[in-house]
Design an enzyme around this catalytic site. Structure first.
Site, PDB file in Angstrom:
ATOM      1  N   ASP A 278       2.445   2.028   3.338  1.00 54.28           N
ATOM      2  CA  ASP A 278       3.317   1.021   3.966  1.00 54.28           C
ATOM      3  C   ASP A 278       4.762   1.434   3.707  1.00 54.28           C
ATOM      4  O   ASP A 278       5.646   1.193   4.518  1.00 54.28           O
ATOM      5  CB  ASP A 278       3.185  -0.371   3.317  1.00 54.28           C
TER       6      ASP A 278
ATOM      7  N   HIS B 219       0.887  -1.169   0.000  1.00 50.73           N
ATOM      8  CA  HIS B 219       0.000   0.000   0.000  1.00 50.73           C
ATOM      9  C   HIS B 219       0.924   1.218   0.000  1.00 50.73           C
ATOM     10  O   HIS B 219       2.009   1.163   0.603  1.00 50.73           O
ATOM     11  CB  HIS B 219      -0.837   0.111   1.278  1.00 50.73           C
TER      12      HIS B 219
HETATM   13  C1  XLS Z   1      -7.520  -6.824   4.319  1.00 51.54           C
HETATM   14  C2  XLS Z   1      -7.009  -7.012   2.968  1.00 51.54           C
HETATM   15  C3  XLS Z   1      -5.864  -6.098   2.572  1.00 51.54           C
HETATM   16  C4  XLS Z   1      -5.701  -6.093   1.079  1.00 51.54           C
HETATM   17  C5  XLS Z   1      -4.914  -4.950   0.536  1.00 51.54           C
HETATM   18  O1  XLS Z   1      -8.262  -7.629   4.861  1.00 51.54           O
HETATM   19  O2  XLS Z   1      -6.674  -8.342   2.795  1.00 51.54           O
HETATM   20  O3  XLS Z   1      -4.706  -6.471   3.225  1.00 51.54           O
HETATM   21  O4  XLS Z   1      -5.122  -7.275   0.633  1.00 51.54           O
HETATM   22  O5  XLS Z   1      -5.503  -3.730   0.784  1.00 51.54           O
END
Ligand code: XLS
Ligand code: NI
Ligand code: NI
Length: 448
Positions: free
Chosen positions: A116, A113
């Site tokens: 991140d 993200h």
């Molecule tokens: C949350 C999601 C997230 C997505 C990316 O439950 O899995 O981690 O994979 O935004």
């Protein structure tokens, strides 16, 4: 630790995972916990290498950022790469650690993200500057290591401004902010040669229908996705967009509930040419489906794009995001993936976290090694089931009555309802035919 195969670090760079070398394939008999028993990246399985089949990615958010905080207490993991006070320095330290981890694991990809990679600043302009700075650093690290970007995404769910949704927020001002953020995340993904771009609808959903115009919010979401797709295509992005279904959490009801819901949505709003699905194990089980079911629904629509690998817990009902360790569950999944011709553009992203009390840096290796070997083993099992066993033939035989005669005429649209009535009258009561489920299950277990 038995394994000290060195990797090349840039001169002067801190080594975060001291005492862990490059993880190598040593075969099923190895006693070394820091080795692969089944994942042999060059091994050919049905004409493709394991590396090409599985396209593993490390998830930046869990492995580099997740320090174990939960609603009952703070983080427990004092990651050494998060200690710098300056956000740019911290982001660079974190990226050094990320590339050391990915390179030592020998994996080809990572996923992130936007925030991140680097902490969010206090204005869009500042964020753009920060993302460009860390983007330039990422580019160097990627070139030096050969690690690639499987997908990028924007975090449109953590900041308080998104508490009522991002693209589906009732306030247009928030929608514009989400647009600005997605534009920057797309620019960064394209700049880094990202192969795909993900939308997980974190807070795109509702807590109460009393204050929600669902129809209008869904139309806004579709408009937003069209704008993002058109922008990325104009910038030359050739990759696939993925929607990641999830039924609930953090919203009570998420609009992207499950594969079937998302495919219906994409079809209704004319997005199915550009968008496929990123199916996550624990989201499937939260929707009261099996992972295999969710994959099959996506595959039926030609939209099985990518996987977020993890697992839930049998005893509780939230997204525990544990690393995969159930070989049978993953073998059933690999059967669907192989039969549908593989993942369309995506790979296997470890959207999974070590437990709050797994506080050693080594634990990140044990977790990934375990998950990677489970998939490798499942790939071998599924390939053997499909190529050596009677599995496909047994399943096909259940439908043999549609291969010729009246059944074939029905399948190709040549019969009316009156024809069915006439044929039934002529043939009388059908024979009872066993579904043979236990036999199928035994066959699969033989190869697991
Ligand atoms: C949350 C999601 C997230 C997505 C990316 O439950 O899995 O981690 O994979 O935004
Ligand atoms: Ni996910
Ligand atoms: Ni999840």
């Amino acid at each position: 630790m038995a394994n000290l195969n060195p990797i090349n670090l840039t001169t002067g760079q801190t080594e975060y995972f001291k005492g862990v070398g490059k993880i190598r394939f040593e075969g099923p008999e190895s006693d070394n916990p820091m080795a692969y028993r089944y994942y042999d990246e060059h091994k050919l399985v049905g004409g493709k290498t394991m590396r090409e089949h599985l396209k593993f990615a490390v998830a930046y958010w869990h492995s580099l950022c997740g320090t174990g905080g939960d609603p009952f207490g703070p983080g427990t993991k004092a990651f050494p790469w998060l200690q710098a006070g300056d956000p740019v320095q911290q982001a660079k330290d974190k990226m050094d650690a990320a590339f050391e981890l990915i390179t030592k694991l020998g994996l080809p990809y990572f996923c992130f993200h936007d925030f991140d990679l680097i902490a969010e600043g206090d204005s869009l302009a500042e964020n753009e500057k920060r993302l460009q700075t860390i983007g330039a650093y990422a580019k160097e690290k990627m070139a030096a290591s050969g690690v690639q970007l499987l997908w990028g995404t924007a975090n449109l769910f953590s900041h308080p401004r998104y508490m009522n949704g991002a693209a589906t927020n009732p306030d247009f001002a928030v929608v514009t902010h989400a647009g600005a953020q997605v534009k920057m995340a797309l620019d960064l993904t394209i700049e880094l040669g990202g192969e795909n771009y993900v939308f997980w609808g974190g807070r795109e959903g509702y807590q109460s229908l009393l204050n929600t115009d669902m129809k209008r919010e869904l139309a806004h979401m579709a408009r937003f996705l069209h704008l993002a797709k058109d922008y990325a295509r104009q910038q030359g992005f050739k990759g696939t967009f993925f929607i990641e279904p999830k039924p609930m959490e953090p919203s009570k009801h998420q609009y992207d509930f499950d594969s079937a819901t998302v495919i219906g949505f994409l079809r209704e709003y004319d997005l199915l040419d550009d968008f496929k699905l990123n199916v996550e194990v624990n989201h499937a089980t939260l929707a009261l489906h099996s992972f295999q079911h969710e994959l099959q629904v996506a595959a039926n629509a030609g939209a099985l794009g990518s996987i977020d690998a993890n697992r839930g817990d049998y005893q509780n009902g939230w997204d525990t995001d544990q690393f995969p360790n159930n070989i049978l569950e993953i073998t059933e999944a690999m059967l669907v993936i192989l039969e549908s011709g593989g993942l369309q553009g995506g790979g296997i992203n470890f959207d999974a976290k070590t437990r709050r009390n797994s506080t050693d840096l080594d634990d990140l290796f044990h977790a990934h090694i375990g998950g990677i070997d489970v998939f490798a083993r499942a790939l071998l099992a599924a390939d053997a089931i499909l190529s050596k066993s009677a599995y496909r033939q047994m399943r096909r035989e259940r439908y043999a009555s549609f291969d010729s005669g009246d059944g074939q005429a029905f399948e190709s649209g040549k019969l009316q309802l009156t024809d069915l009535a006439r044929i039934a009258g002529r043939n009388g009561e059908p024979e009872i035919r066993s579904g043979k489920q236990e036999l199928f299950e035994n066959l699969v277990n033989r190869y697991v």
